[in-house]
Write an enzyme that holds these catalytic residues in place. Structure first.
Site, PDB file in Angstrom:
ATOM      1  CE  LYS A 126      -0.834   2.652  -5.500  1.00 56.43           C
ATOM      2  NZ  LYS A 126      -2.002   3.079  -5.693  1.00 56.43           N
ATOM      3  CG  ASP A 147      -9.860  -0.669   1.486  1.00 56.90           C
ATOM      4  OD1 ASP A 147      -8.728  -0.865   2.126  1.00 56.90           O
ATOM      5  OD2 ASP A 147      -9.963  -0.528   0.453  1.00 56.90           O
ATOM      6  CG  ASP A 191      -3.904  -4.057  -2.181  1.00 55.14           C
ATOM      7  OD1 ASP A 191      -4.427  -5.139  -1.476  1.00 55.14           O
ATOM      8  OD2 ASP A 191      -4.531  -3.030  -2.294  1.00 55.14           O
TER       9      ASP A 191
HETATM   10  C1  GLC Z   1      -4.891   0.752  -0.857  1.00 57.80           C
HETATM   11  C2  GLC Z   1      -5.872  -0.376  -0.562  1.00 57.80           C
HETATM   12  C3  GLC Z   1      -5.964  -0.988   0.596  1.00 57.80           C
HETATM   13  C4  GLC Z   1      -4.557  -1.431   1.014  1.00 57.80           C
HETATM   14  C5  GLC Z   1      -3.551  -0.369   0.865  1.00 57.80           C
HETATM   15  C6  GLC Z   1      -2.054  -0.898   0.879  1.00 57.80           C
HETATM   16  O1  GLC Z   1      -5.047   1.746   0.057  1.00 57.80           O
HETATM   17  O2  GLC Z   1      -7.326   0.473  -0.677  1.00 57.80           O
HETATM   18  O3  GLC Z   1      -6.869  -2.052   0.760  1.00 57.80           O
HETATM   19  O4  GLC Z   1      -4.424  -1.799   2.140  1.00 57.80           O
HETATM   20  O5  GLC Z   1      -3.679   0.300  -0.556  1.00 57.80           O
HETATM   21  O6  GLC Z   1      -1.621  -1.576  -0.187  1.00 57.80           O
END
Ligand code: GLC
Length: 797
Positions: free
Chosen positions: A632, A357, A489
């Site tokens: 998400k 990040d 993630d």
């Molecule tokens: C969130 C996390 C980041 C990750 C993204 C995708 O934004 O902070 O580190 O790359 O999710 O999973």
């Protein structure tokens, strides 16, 4: 429905209706003292850490309460209201309010029954306390007898979590005192003069430029039984009863009585901070100076506006301009400063910098403040382990050379991150490249920087080691293993399962190393990197492409993720955009995969991360399944990925598409659908719910998101086409054909560039003619050696 608008000149967002669909917030302060404030004065403050330095309370996921409240009361009628619409919440046909969020300050104006109030909140530049300056004006024809009350709800102790949950301890360690002009809170005061004296903490809430008429240091006494912030008994009574806190919940509440003749104004200042008694006194004395708050807010404006002035654009699209000139840029600095620590969503418990990040966040500010970027680059390089892997979480207390690492149990125990991510260190390549290209500071390559655990190397070797780490962690088919996760993630491809995104990042890393090695005349490294690029290029070609798309990964048991015909998650956005961004896909294939994205993933709010969402056919490591469909990582519009999408389309020269994607998810362009989007129209959020959700278009997780930097890069390098390299600047705008012209003012390596782009034939990219101070140059490229202090640059598309 609109709740406000942009003031481009003043670099403010002005909220004219206070009943916004969510708290619309702003950030005050710096890493030394941070404060978040909503348009209704909700929010909290902290010293250094949101988790460990919490000064005032905020109840997350509730009604945006409490906050920095100022109550006003008409002492003749007993009627009372607040300087922010909430918490008292007077009917909006009688109560008018305007909130101006600016760079490092917020002003809340209100008008009710002929009384105008203006509360200006800020943290002075470089200071570790906050100021609430209040001005009250009688706009009516008769004299008014009034009371004003300031209220701050102190935490019982600095550890946020303890304050919320460990009540059997935290409620019995705090006391408050009244000291003429302030309430002083002490924590663990009983340890004073004992061996553990350092536990003792003090905070204060004070009043300057007015006398304290009454006071209170106890929350229960302030609010009264079975009441809330909207109807505190003490405000209703017009007097604070002087109760001080000894156990249970503290607060700082101060009352000053006022008489205002028609047309008359008065001003006073509330101050809040973690200070000793003597320091509090000094501060209150300092704010006797009437002009000080305006001077300090001007200083904040100068500080921020000077930074933002390093890139100024004027295009036919004012939403684009407002974002690039001010709000997206400001958000990039905020994410740069605060990482993912503290917002109205993040409570502060993420106590460190996420490696990927932060390294990505740096990219968002390189074009505006390269020096600030440099410090953070070195810091992040020093969080690389000696074998090249990166610490997934870099502690705020990071001590290079002495850190434990994922191999040590202690690291997992203290950070919650037991193993390496596949992508972390690979983000260094675009970031370091952008920094060196922007500044020409090639000496950085030879700078010696320590590793997190032991030893040190030049930055150049650090980067080679980052590549080694990937090479030492290969999975099946010789591709980079997915490890704990890659950028996503929610993707556990495993120790032997492999990530196509990481393969493309690695491919890009080889290219950057070739450029650095050529510059350093390091023929051996150059040859090695060329060889690796070729080797991996072949494997990517053989294993990562299926029919019409790049797949997303291959699991340990050789299942391909993201292939045609899969019932779910058959197309993924990032491998297509990164095939272009990394330089792997040629123009023809790049266009083809991006067309596929447009067809399969695009929605009116942006392109989905993948589709269809996982519901019945997820593989074991597809953690996205945990989320509702279209949310998400599970098929939502993950906004960070829009930046790469915009960049990819722009690199392909398709400015129309780039801008179409840009506008679909641009907060400013959604100003009039605030009730759908919910979040602030001046900042990016992490994701937007997509088509399978009953709330399509609703956005979440404001402010602290990698979206700020990726979209900024997509616009600056992509749409505006400002693409520096080590020797100069390529100008390659990629714009909608309807744009007939645009202007860019940019500071580049200390030179001022005044760039005028004309597009008489309605093209989307390309350069027919470029002159620098009247001299024609070839290929849209400006050698740095041609630049003077100020330069007139004219590009015809
Ligand atoms: C969130 C996390 C980041 C990750 C993204 C995708 O934004 O902070 O580190 O790359 O999710 O999973």
């Amino acid at each position: 429905m609109e709740y406000g608008h942009f003031d481009s000149e003043g670099r403010e967002y002005i909220i004219t209706r206070p009943d916004t669909p969510a708290p619309w917030a702003n950030y005050l302060g710096s890493p030394a003292y941070g404060a978040i404030i909503s348009n209704n004065a909700g929010g909290y403050s902290f010293v250094k850490s949101g988790a460990a330095g919490r000064l005032i309370r905020y109840r997350f996921n509730e009604q945006d309460r409490p906050g920095r409240y100022i109550y006003l009361r008409d002492d003749e009628t007993g009627d009372y209201w607040s300087a922010s619409w909430q918490p008292v919440g007077k009917p909006l046909d009688q109560y008018k309010s305007v909130c101006r969020h600016g760079t490092g300050y917020t002003v809340l104006e209100a008008e009710y029954k002929d009384l105008h109030s203006e509360a200006m909140y800020y943290v002075p530049h470089g200071k570790d306390y906050e100021v609430w300056k209040v001005k009250v004006t009688n706009k009516g024809a008769k004299a008014r007898k009034l009371s004003a009350f300031g209220f701050a709800e102190f935490t019982c102790e600095s550890f946020y979590e303890q304050d919320q949950v460990n009540l059997q301890y935290t409620q019995f360690i705090t006391r408050t005192y009244f000291k003429d002009s302030f309430v002083l809170q002490t924590i663990n005061e009983n340890c004073l003069n004992a061996v553990n004296e350092s536990r003792v903490e003090t905070r204060f809430f004070g009043l300057a430029r007015a006398d304290v008429t009454s006071f209170c240091g106890d929350r229960a006494a302030f609010l009264g039984k079975y009441r809330d912030y909207g109807n505190p008994v003490s405000v209703e009574n017009g007097r604070l009863d002087g109760t001080l806190n000894y156990n249970l919940n503290p607060c700082g509440a101060l009352h000053t009585a006022l008489v205002l003749q028609p047309g008359e104004s008065t001003e006073f200042v509330f101050l809040l901070g973690q200070k000793r008694e003597a320091q509090a006194k000094e501060l209150i004395a300092r704010y006797a100076d009437a002009g000080l708050p305006e001077k300090e807010v001007d200083e904040l404006k100068t500080f921020w506006h000077d930074k933002l002035a390093n890139l100024k654009v004027k295009t036919p699209d004012t939403n684009f301009d407002n974002m690039i000139n001010t709000w997206n840029a400001y958000q990039c600095f905020i994410t740069f400063n605060w990482s993912r620590a503290a917002s109205l969503t993040y409570s502060g418990l993420r106590n460190g910098y996420g490696y990927r990040d932060t390294v990505q966040d740096i990219q968002g500010i390189i074009h505006l403040d390269p020096d600030m970027a440099l410090d953070k680059i070195k810091f992040m390089i020093s969080a690389q382990v000696h074998h090249g892997g990166a610490l997934p979480l870099v502690k705020y207390t990071h001590n290079p050379g002495h850190e434990d690492k994922p191999e040590d149990d202690s690291y997992g125990a203290s950070t919650g991150h037991p193993s390496y991510r596949a992508d972390d260190a690979l983000w260094l390549f675009p970031t370091v490249w952008k920094y060196i290209a922007e500044t020409g500071n090639t000496a950085l390559l030879d700078e010696v920087i320590p590793y997190a655990d032991k030893g040190e190397d030049t930055l150049f070797v650090h980067m080679k080691k980052a590549i080694d780490f990937s090479l030492n962690n290969l999975g099946i088919h010789g591709l980079p293993a997915g490890l704990h996760a890659d950028w996503n993630d929610c993707l556990r491809l495993g120790a032997k399962g492999v990530s196509v995104f990481v393969a493309l990042q690695l491919y890009y890393a080889f290219e950057i190393m070739i450029r650095f090695a050529q510059f350093k005349k390091d023929a051996a490294t150059e040859k090695e990197m060329v060889g690796l690029k070729e080797r991996f290029g072949k494997i990517i070609e053989e294993r990562c492409w299926d029919s019409d798309r790049f797949v997303r990964g291959i699991t340990e048991d050789d299942q391909v993720v993201g292939k045609p015909g899969d019932p779910e998650a058959s197309v993924w956005l990032n491998p297509q955009s990164w095939a272009v961004v990394s330089g792997f896909a040629d123009e023809k294939r790049g266009k083809a995969v991006m067309d596929l994205v447009y067809k399969k993933l695009n929605t009116k709010y942006g392109a989905r991360l993948m589709a269809p969402s996982y519901q019945k056919h997820a593989f074991e490591g597809a953690l996205a399944l945990l989320f509702n469909p279209s949310t998400k990582e599970n098929g939502g519009i993950f906004l960070q990925s829009q930046g790469w999408l915009i960049l990819a389309e722009a690199m392909l020269g398709r400015g129309g598409r780039a801008m179409e994607y840009y506008l679909e998810s641009c907060p400013a362009a959604q100003n009039d659908i605030a009730d759908t989007r919910l979040m602030e129209p001046y900042v990016y959020s992490q994701f937007t719910e997509s088509s399978e959700s009953p709330f399509e278009g609703r956005s979440h997780v404001h402010w602290l998101t990698g979206t700020a930097s990726t979209v900024m890069v997509g616009c600056v390098e992509g749409i505006l086409g400002l693409r520096p390299d080590m020797n100069g600047l390529l100008l390659s705008p990629s714009i909608p054909s309807a744009w007939k012209s645009l202007e860019i003012e940019k500071v580049f390596r200390g030179s001022k560039l005044n760039i005028k782009v004309s597009n008489p034939d309605g093209r989307e990219s390309g350069c027919r003619k470029l002159t620098v101070n009247g001299t024609a140059v070839e290929g849209g490229y400006i050698p740095a050696s041609m630049l003077k202090a100020e330069n007139e640059i004219v590009l015809e598309m």
